[in-house]
Design a protein around this motif. Sequence first.
Motif, mmCIF file in Angstrom:
data_model
loop_
_atom_site.group_PDB
_atom_site.id
_atom_site.type_symbol
_atom_site.label_atom_id
_atom_site.label_comp_id
_atom_site.label_asym_id
_atom_site.label_seq_id
_atom_site.Cartn_x
_atom_site.Cartn_y
_atom_site.Cartn_z
ATOM 1 N N PHE A 186 -6.236 113.605 9.398
ATOM 2 C CA PHE A 186 -5.412 114.800 9.231
ATOM 3 C C PHE A 186 -5.848 115.894 10.207
ATOM 4 O O PHE A 186 -5.022 116.666 10.704
ATOM 5 C CB PHE A 186 -5.514 115.318 7.794
ATOM 6 N N GLY A 187 -7.148 115.946 10.505
ATOM 7 C CA GLY A 187 -7.632 116.945 11.447
ATOM 8 C C GLY A 187 -6.984 116.829 12.821
ATOM 9 O O GLY A 187 -6.853 117.829 13.545
ATOM 10 N N ASP A 188 -6.574 115.604 13.190
ATOM 11 C CA ASP A 188 -5.887 115.418 14.476
ATOM 12 C C ASP A 188 -4.587 116.218 14.527
ATOM 13 O O ASP A 188 -4.228 116.785 15.566
ATOM 14 C CB ASP A 188 -5.559 113.937 14.702
ATOM 15 N N LEU A 189 -3.863 116.247 13.399
ATOM 16 C CA LEU A 189 -2.607 116.992 13.353
ATOM 17 C C LEU A 189 -2.851 118.485 13.571
ATOM 18 O O LEU A 189 -2.051 119.175 14.209
ATOM 19 C CB LEU A 189 -1.903 116.760 12.016
ATOM 20 N N LEU A 190 -3.981 118.969 13.044
ATOM 21 C CA LEU A 190 -4.331 120.377 13.250
ATOM 22 C C LEU A 190 -4.748 120.625 14.700
ATOM 23 O O LEU A 190 -4.435 121.672 15.275
ATOM 24 C CB LEU A 190 -5.451 120.786 12.292
ATOM 25 N N MET A 191 -5.458 119.650 15.293
ATOM 26 C CA MET A 191 -5.836 119.782 16.704
ATOM 27 C C MET A 191 -4.608 119.924 17.601
ATOM 28 O O MET A 191 -4.620 120.684 18.567
ATOM 29 C CB MET A 191 -6.642 118.565 17.162
ATOM 30 N N TYR A 210 1.184 109.005 13.930
ATOM 31 C CA TYR A 210 0.920 110.343 13.409
ATOM 32 C C TYR A 210 2.066 110.842 12.534
ATOM 33 O O TYR A 210 1.842 111.575 11.559
ATOM 34 C CB TYR A 210 0.668 111.326 14.555
ATOM 35 N N GLU A 211 3.277 110.441 12.864
ATOM 36 C CA GLU A 211 4.423 110.860 12.061
ATOM 37 C C GLU A 211 4.339 110.272 10.654
ATOM 38 O O GLU A 211 4.740 110.918 9.674
ATOM 39 C CB GLU A 211 5.720 110.433 12.756
#
Length: 320
Positions: free
Chosen positions: A39-44, A303-304
């Motif tokens: 989930f942190g990737d989506l924030l990145m 990611y989607e």
Amino acid sequence: MRAFQVTSHDTPPAVQEVPTPEPKKGEIRVRIRACALNFGDLLMMKGTYQATPPLPFILGMEVAGEVESLGPDTKGPAVGSKVLVFGGQGGLAEFGCYPAESAVPLPDSMTFEEAAAFPVAYGTSHVALDYRARLQEGENLLVLGAAGGVGLTAVEIGKLMGANVIACARGAEKLEVAKKMGADHLIDAGSEDIRDAVKALGGADVVYDPVGGDQFKAAFRACRPEARLLPIGFASGDIPQIPANHLLVKNLTVMGLYWGGYMAFKPQVILNSMRTLFGWHAEGKIKPHISHVLPLEQAGEAYELMRTRKSTGKVVVTVE
């Protein structure tokens, strides 16, 4: 080499051709075979994660692959050996360079996909429940977001530690996944009142929360005296504010957990945890739940699946 790269926080990442990195002194270059998404990737992507690298950067925190080469004067895993690395970024590519000391030999019991899906999800839950909350046998453990990447491992580990596991997730399909991983009680966050449902089960001794928002508030109000609450993340997008007077009245403890932070100031916590977890995996006591495996060219679609909550457990991207 091919890499899934972020060049702007306003446009979607894409697979691009970028220079293959060269390992420096103290580093190894890994031929990446699998990378798990977080989930942190989506924030990145948006530039809002607490450890977002400067642009441009390659996404992918946790990887598994083979050591391809060593940097100058570097002692490390032998070339050709299989390793697991938590690098924080750079995993969605054909090659990545990482500190040699951060590479963990891949247990024979694990595939590349399982290994990539292992460290963040299992490490977070084990350190949170064992090292931080000191979860005890027979206690009521409430897991919010129980079908997600970290939530599902909290269900599995909590059950293994002897807790009475209450899994909270949205929808029957996700709750069924949590049940298969050992949940004793199920709460549908989309149709049930979390506070009332938990209180009917006697209240919570430990709350594991990667969601935040209204679910945290409901769980907070369903705690037993001396309960421990673990904010793990805020997938809801809402960071709850905690009324200190309520902590006082019920003698509650709130303890944050940022697993990656221990790498910087107390790495032995993570090393001890990984040793325990690898042992459990080898004994067949735990097994990563991977709902989707997609190739690098479909990283955007992967990611989607996470963003739209259509995945359970972990999503893994393979690199051929």
